[in-house]
Design a protein around this motif. Structure first.
Motif, PDB file in Angstrom:
ATOM      1  N   ASP A  27       0.806  -1.226   0.000  1.00 15.45           N
ATOM      2  CA  ASP A  27       0.000   0.000   0.000  1.00 15.45           C
ATOM      3  C   ASP A  27       0.839   1.277   0.000  1.00 15.45           C
ATOM      4  OD1 ASP A  27      -2.389  -1.496   0.070  1.00 15.45           O
ATOM      5  OD2 ASP A  27      -2.188  -1.734   2.248  1.00 15.45           O
ATOM      6  N   GLY A  28       2.125   1.162  -0.337  1.00 18.65           N
ATOM      7  CA  GLY A  28       2.976   2.353  -0.391  1.00 18.65           C
ATOM      8  C   GLY A  28       4.172   2.260   0.528  1.00 18.65           C
ATOM      9  N   ARG A  29       4.833   3.392   0.715  1.00 23.23           N
ATOM     10  CA  ARG A  29       6.075   3.448   1.482  1.00 23.23           C
ATOM     11  C   ARG A  29       5.824   3.218   2.964  1.00 23.23           C
ATOM     12  NH1 ARG A  29       9.418   8.641   0.594  1.00 23.23           N
ATOM     13  NH2 ARG A  29       8.089   9.506   2.193  1.00 23.23           N
ATOM     14  N   LEU A  30       6.616   2.304   3.537  1.00 25.26           N
ATOM     15  CA  LEU A  30       6.554   2.009   4.962  1.00 25.26           C
ATOM     16  C   LEU A  30       7.672   2.694   5.736  1.00 25.26           C
ATOM     17  CD1 LEU A  30       5.885  -1.843   4.746  1.00 25.26           C
ATOM     18  CD2 LEU A  30       4.211  -0.040   5.214  1.00 25.26           C
ATOM     19  N   PHE A  31       8.776   2.967   5.042  1.00 26.05           N
ATOM     20  CA  PHE A  31       9.928   3.578   5.704  1.00 26.05           C
ATOM     21  C   PHE A  31      10.859   4.165   4.657  1.00 26.05           C
ATOM     22  CE2 PHE A  31      14.378   3.358   6.983  1.00 26.05           C
ATOM     23  CZ  PHE A  31      14.345   4.090   8.154  1.00 26.05           C
ATOM     24  N   LYS A  32      11.475   5.285   5.008  1.00 23.77           N
ATOM     25  CA  LYS A  32      12.571   5.837   4.212  1.00 23.77           C
ATOM     26  C   LYS A  32      13.464   6.623   5.159  1.00 23.77           C
ATOM     27  CE  LYS A  32      13.948   8.332   0.105  1.00 23.77           C
ATOM     28  NZ  LYS A  32      13.522   8.950  -1.143  1.00 23.77           N
ATOM     29  N   ASP A  58      24.775   4.310  -1.568  1.00 28.22           N
ATOM     30  CA  ASP A  58      23.838   3.379  -2.203  1.00 28.22           C
ATOM     31  C   ASP A  58      22.407   3.617  -1.730  1.00 28.22           C
ATOM     32  OD1 ASP A  58      25.672   2.068  -3.799  1.00 28.22           O
ATOM     33  OD2 ASP A  58      25.906   0.342  -2.462  1.00 28.22           O
ATOM     34  N   LYS A  59      21.484   3.338  -2.634  1.00 34.95           N
ATOM     35  CA  LYS A  59      20.054   3.401  -2.335  1.00 34.95           C
ATOM     36  C   LYS A  59      19.548   1.962  -2.273  1.00 34.95           C
ATOM     37  CE  LYS A  59      19.289   7.911  -4.508  1.00 34.95           C
ATOM     38  NZ  LYS A  59      20.594   8.360  -4.167  1.00 34.95           N
ATOM     39  N   VAL A  60      19.164   1.539  -1.069  1.00 34.34           N
ATOM     40  CA  VAL A  60      18.716   0.175  -0.823  1.00 34.34           C
ATOM     41  C   VAL A  60      17.197   0.184  -0.716  1.00 34.34           C
ATOM     42  CG1 VAL A  60      18.879  -1.804   0.730  1.00 34.34           C
ATOM     43  CG2 VAL A  60      20.851  -0.274   0.443  1.00 34.34           C
ATOM     44  N   ALA A  61      16.536  -0.738  -1.424  1.00 35.11           N
ATOM     45  CA  ALA A  61      15.070  -0.808  -1.382  1.00 35.11           C
ATOM     46  C   ALA A  61      14.635  -2.245  -1.115  1.00 35.11           C
ATOM     47  CB  ALA A  61      14.469  -0.316  -2.686  1.00 35.11           C
ATOM     48  N   PHE A  62      13.764  -2.394  -0.127  1.00 31.65           N
ATOM     49  CA  PHE A  62      13.062  -3.648   0.110  1.00 31.65           C
ATOM     50  C   PHE A  62      11.640  -3.400  -0.354  1.00 31.65           C
ATOM     51  CE2 PHE A  62      16.702  -4.211   2.746  1.00 31.65           C
ATOM     52  CZ  PHE A  62      16.872  -5.565   2.896  1.00 31.65           C
ATOM     53  N   THR A  63      11.208  -4.141  -1.364  1.00 29.94           N
ATOM     54  CA  THR A  63       9.903  -3.894  -1.987  1.00 29.94           C
ATOM     55  C   THR A  63       9.052  -5.152  -1.950  1.00 29.94           C
ATOM     56  OG1 THR A  63      10.951  -2.299  -3.463  1.00 29.94           O
ATOM     57  CG2 THR A  63       8.752  -3.067  -4.081  1.00 29.94           C
ATOM     58  N   THR A 121       8.978 -10.566   6.856  1.00 33.81           N
ATOM     59  CA  THR A 121       8.052  -9.549   7.343  1.00 33.81           C
ATOM     60  C   THR A 121       8.815  -8.268   7.663  1.00 33.81           C
ATOM     61  OG1 THR A 121       6.727 -11.284   8.383  1.00 33.81           O
ATOM     62  CG2 THR A 121       6.325  -9.036   9.130  1.00 33.81           C
ATOM     63  N   ILE A 122       8.257  -7.135   7.246  1.00 29.65           N
ATOM     64  CA  ILE A 122       8.805  -5.832   7.637  1.00 29.65           C
ATOM     65  C   ILE A 122       7.630  -4.980   8.090  1.00 29.65           C
ATOM     66  CG2 ILE A 122      10.097  -3.776   6.941  1.00 29.65           C
ATOM     67  CD1 ILE A 122      11.359  -5.438   4.679  1.00 29.65           C
ATOM     68  N   LYS A 123       7.758  -4.389   9.282  1.00 28.33           N
ATOM     69  CA  LYS A 123       6.704  -3.532   9.854  1.00 28.33           C
ATOM     70  C   LYS A 123       5.342  -4.235   9.806  1.00 28.33           C
ATOM     71  CE  LYS A 123       7.252   0.919  10.080  1.00 28.33           C
ATOM     72  NZ  LYS A 123       7.167   2.355   9.757  1.00 28.33           N
ATOM     73  N   ASN A 124       5.352  -5.514  10.202  1.00 19.44           N
ATOM     74  CA  ASN A 124       4.150  -6.349  10.270  1.00 19.44           C
ATOM     75  C   ASN A 124       3.506  -6.623   8.919  1.00 19.44           C
ATOM     76  OD1 ASN A 124       4.319  -6.664  13.099  1.00 19.44           O
ATOM     77  ND2 ASN A 124       3.433  -4.620  13.347  1.00 19.44           N
ATOM     78  N   VAL A 125       4.208  -6.366   7.820  1.00 17.12           N
ATOM     79  CA  VAL A 125       3.701  -6.698   6.482  1.00 17.12           C
ATOM     80  C   VAL A 125       4.460  -7.928   6.006  1.00 17.12           C
ATOM     81  CG1 VAL A 125       3.423  -5.940   4.104  1.00 17.12           C
ATOM     82  CG2 VAL A 125       3.135  -4.295   5.970  1.00 17.12           C
TER      83      VAL A 125
END
Length: 162
Positions: free
Chosen positions: A49-54, A153-158, A119-123
């Motif tokens: 549903d979108g960004r959880l953290f940055k 570096d730009k790290v993304a968990f998607t 799981t990240i932030k309960n997702v």
């Protein structure tokens, strides 16, 4: 006969000594300098549903503990990927979670010598999705404890549906 044998031994010994004295020195392996210095990276976590953290922060490779997977090293030496410890994406996620007070969990797979982020932030990915790891816009070709991060570096968990 005995004198000839003694001369031969003397000549061979002298020749061997000269050869060794004039041979170039063999390079000795040098100790690898530590490459696990903290680096500043940007970490983004994108859920369904979108960004959880940055956020931006410093990270380096270290032991990681998850509720499901236990405690294991996550410093780039996993699976022989790097000769010495380095900062990694999963270690960056772990650092961000501790510093910014959110949770994540992952299963440890000994056969891969790496975590699978569950799981990240309960997702949770569950049976319909997985957490893809990308660095600078490209999915990494190895596990998150094996890929070497560099400063900036730009790290993304998607969250990515199957």
């Amino acid at each position: 006969m005995h004198l000839t044998s003694a001369r031969r031994t003397l000549v061979v010994t002298a020749a061997l000594g000269l050869a060794l004295a004039s041979a170039p020195a063999v390079a000795q392996p040098q100790a690898t300098a530590s490459t696990n210095a903290p680096v500043k990276v940007t970490l983004t976590v994108k859920g369904p549903d979108g960004r959880l953290f940055k956020g931006k922060f410093k990270t380096k490779g270290h032991d990681v503990t998850t509720a499901t997977g236990g405690t294991h090293r996550c410093d780039g030496t996993n699976g022989g990927a790097n000769p010495s410890a380095v900062p990694t994406p999963t270690a960056a996620l772990d650092d961000a979670a501790r510093k910014r007070h959110f949770t994540w969990d992952g299963t440890w797979y000994a056969s891969f010598d790496d975590f699978s982020v569950d799981t990240i932030k309960n997702v949770s990915g569950g049976s319909v999705a997985y957490w893809n790891i990308a660095v600078n816009g490209t999915s990494i070709p190895v596990g998150g404890c094996q890929f070497k991060l560099s400063a900036g570096d730009k790290v993304a968990f998607t969250w990515t549906a199957f």
